[in-house]
Design an enzyme around this catalytic site. Sequence first.
Site, PDB file in Angstrom:
ATOM      1  N   LYS A 153     -28.323  12.544 -22.957  1.00  0.00           N
ATOM      2  CA  LYS A 153     -29.731  12.667 -23.399  1.00  0.00           C
ATOM      3  C   LYS A 153     -30.794  13.269 -21.938  1.00  0.00           C
ATOM      4  O   LYS A 153     -30.502  13.298 -20.970  1.00  0.00           O
ATOM      5  CB  LYS A 153     -30.612  11.406 -23.718  1.00  0.00           C
ATOM      6  N   ASP A 182     -25.951   7.887 -26.749  1.00  0.00           N
ATOM      7  CA  ASP A 182     -26.791   6.655 -25.974  1.00  0.00           C
ATOM      8  C   ASP A 182     -26.108   5.192 -25.680  1.00  0.00           C
ATOM      9  O   ASP A 182     -25.223   5.261 -26.320  1.00  0.00           O
ATOM     10  CB  ASP A 182     -27.225   6.505 -27.467  1.00  0.00           C
ATOM     11  N   HIS A 183     -26.356   5.495 -24.283  1.00  0.00           N
ATOM     12  CA  HIS A 183     -25.557   4.661 -23.893  1.00  0.00           C
ATOM     13  C   HIS A 183     -26.019   2.616 -24.170  1.00  0.00           C
ATOM     14  O   HIS A 183     -25.397   1.986 -23.999  1.00  0.00           O
ATOM     15  CB  HIS A 183     -25.716   4.245 -22.391  1.00  0.00           C
ATOM     16  N   LYS A 187     -23.783  -1.104 -25.096  1.00  0.00           N
ATOM     17  CA  LYS A 187     -23.819  -2.486 -25.144  1.00  0.00           C
ATOM     18  C   LYS A 187     -23.126  -3.374 -26.165  1.00  0.00           C
ATOM     19  O   LYS A 187     -24.137  -3.235 -27.330  1.00  0.00           O
ATOM     20  CB  LYS A 187     -25.628  -3.027 -25.068  1.00  0.00           C
ATOM     21  N   GLU A 221     -38.354  -2.746 -17.985  1.00  0.00           N
ATOM     22  CA  GLU A 221     -37.504  -2.880 -16.710  1.00  0.00           C
ATOM     23  C   GLU A 221     -38.470  -3.231 -15.186  1.00  0.00           C
ATOM     24  O   GLU A 221     -40.053  -3.044 -15.760  1.00  0.00           O
ATOM     25  CB  GLU A 221     -38.001  -1.292 -16.456  1.00  0.00           C
ATOM     26  N   ASP A 240     -38.285   8.653 -22.771  1.00  0.00           N
ATOM     27  CA  ASP A 240     -37.455   9.084 -22.043  1.00  0.00           C
ATOM     28  C   ASP A 240     -36.364   7.029 -23.052  1.00  0.00           C
ATOM     29  O   ASP A 240     -34.783   7.100 -22.749  1.00  0.00           O
ATOM     30  CB  ASP A 240     -37.491   7.778 -21.098  1.00  0.00           C
ATOM     31  N   HIS A 245     -33.008   5.711 -27.507  1.00  0.00           N
ATOM     32  CA  HIS A 245     -32.698   3.981 -27.438  1.00  0.00           C
ATOM     33  C   HIS A 245     -33.034   2.979 -28.186  1.00  0.00           C
ATOM     34  O   HIS A 245     -32.681   2.791 -29.300  1.00  0.00           O
ATOM     35  CB  HIS A 245     -32.967   3.426 -26.098  1.00  0.00           C
ATOM     36  N   LYS A 345     -41.692   0.577 -17.570  1.00  0.00           N
ATOM     37  CA  LYS A 345     -41.692   0.675 -16.017  1.00  0.00           C
ATOM     38  C   LYS A 345     -42.449  -0.363 -15.320  1.00  0.00           C
ATOM     39  O   LYS A 345     -43.898  -0.255 -15.583  1.00  0.00           O
ATOM     40  CB  LYS A 345     -41.178   1.765 -15.746  1.00  0.00           C
TER      41      LYS A 345
HETATM   42  C1  BG6 Z   1     -31.672   5.895 -20.029  1.00  0.00           C
HETATM   43  C2  BG6 Z   1     -33.520   6.045 -19.170  1.00  0.00           C
HETATM   44  O1  BG6 Z   1     -31.226   6.211 -20.670  1.00  0.00           O
HETATM   45  O2  BG6 Z   1     -31.635   4.578 -19.514  1.00  0.00           O
HETATM   46  C3  BG6 Z   1     -33.875   5.321 -18.159  1.00  0.00           C
HETATM   47  O3  BG6 Z   1     -33.242   7.064 -18.689  1.00  0.00           O
HETATM   48  C4  BG6 Z   1     -33.907   4.212 -17.629  1.00  0.00           C
HETATM   49  O4  BG6 Z   1     -35.422   5.708 -17.507  1.00  0.00           O
HETATM   50  C5  BG6 Z   1     -32.277   3.489 -18.440  1.00  0.00           C
HETATM   51  O5  BG6 Z   1     -34.032   2.959 -16.805  1.00  0.00           O
HETATM   52  C6  BG6 Z   1     -32.975   1.624 -18.727  1.00  0.00           C
HETATM   53  O6  BG6 Z   1     -31.010   1.810 -19.345  1.00  0.00           O
HETATM   54  P1  BG6 Z   1     -30.521  -0.264 -19.311  1.00  0.00           P
HETATM   55  O7  BG6 Z   1     -29.500   0.370 -19.362  1.00  0.00           O
HETATM   56  O8  BG6 Z   1     -30.253  -0.355 -17.619  1.00  0.00           O
HETATM   57  O9  BG6 Z   1     -31.873  -0.208 -19.616  1.00  0.00           O
END
Ligand code: BG6
Length: 496
Positions: A153, A182-183, A187, A221, A240, A245, A345
Amino acid sequence: RPGDACTIVIFGASGDLTKRKLLPALYNLKALKLLPDNFAVIGVAVTDGNDELYRQKITSDIKEFATRPVDDTCWNDFAARSYYVQGDFNSQGTFEHLSAKIADAQKTWNLPGNVLFYLAVSPTFFGKVVEQLHGVGLTTEAPNAWRRVIIEKPFGHDLASARALNEDLSKHINESQIYRIDHYLGKETVQNIMVFRFGNSVFEPIWNRRYIEYVQITVAEQLGVELRGGYYDHSGVVRDMVQNHILSVLSLIAMEPPSSISGDSVRNEKVKVLEAIRPMEPEEVLANTVRGQYGAGIIDGKNVPAYRTEPDVDPNSNTETFVAMKLEVDNWRWAEVPFYIRSGKRLAAHTTQIVIGFRRAPLMLFGQEVQNNITPNRLVIHVQPDEGITLDIHAKRPGPNINITNVPLDFTYADFGEHTAATGYETLLYDCMVGDPTLFHRYDSVDASWRIVNPILDVWHALPARDFPNYEAGSWGPEAADHLIQKTGHAWHHYQ
Ligand code: BG6
């Protein structure tokens, strides 16, 4: 079964993502015997280097970032199968060199022609790298020679650029070769949403507007933008986090049961949800969204700076680091059920959770007063940091009077002994190696997500925020976010 024997090419091999996530994930897969026995990994980057130096670098990186103890035999085999190509992505020479290196690795290890390309590079290179791969014939598939490209992404900066990028890619590769990663979909708890909904018989009958009053998704976050100010200041939290996500998680919560769990059945249902979310008119953007930017504050007892003073951030930046919004899914299942989403954030806690709020019981059998004091049933899916599910029910306090209290029925992943520390990329890399695209974004859902967020970004762009910064680091965002949800008589839930 392990993934198909293949060569894995990582563009952006000297970057952060590679050392923190991709290498440890590949190593975990190998340790779990899910990486094919026969494989090779080729790192490509502009940084000077050669195979030997690269092996030394990844050996020290894995020691630092592995999520499980590193076994020497396992790692030595991994390192021996690793190679490096130095070069500029704009130069055809780099790709000719890469092509020769792939051929060498295939010969040395007797590998079939399968190649997985991972583009862990700046989005400005996505189109270019694929064009160059095509130029030297590396994208052409044949029996025993699949060619798959994982794209990181962000996929586009807005609707128009996402479409342009997709068109560029499709000149050289087919949709079936593109794995838009998309990580969040890697999860455990996110993947568990489907099992929870469709592997149990008791929830699906009540999973609709008759029983559910609202849905909340919070991705909070505590971290700030760290060293990514240059990227983030042109992005903001909607691009972002929301466009990819959060909307993807929302579609898993709201979708109809798919007819199978194969890639297209699930993705067909997910895209239908996104298409049912009505894009907002400008006046709805004003009423249904709240944006914020953090000022200085205190997190975990430490002073942290304001967003505008972070490295590589414009001191007058109008980029949002917080958003709360109300969305509506216009279909029979969800009509009039608000979906509240919130992300930011430098908030008070690091937590991702989904709250399903059920309607109040229809009859106040135990007296208005008793019943008014209890919160209607809630189901909370804890995505991180503590993965699990809580169902809040009501129970009678022991004693002669009827006194009702909320009691949580809890399930935590930590109770599963076999739960192993992972990076979140294992499943996704594995799925790509076996050709299962279910957890990757198909282009139609990317397009649908941009159609949802683009009108919001347009209004915000036309009306720059005058009150930034408008929340203190370490808080839960601007107060307006609370007012947004209070309008419908609800409140944000702060589960720890
Ligand atoms: C990323 C964003 O895709 O996901 C970051 O670019 C964000 O800004 C992150 O901090 C959050 O991922 P996770 O897995 O830590 O919740």
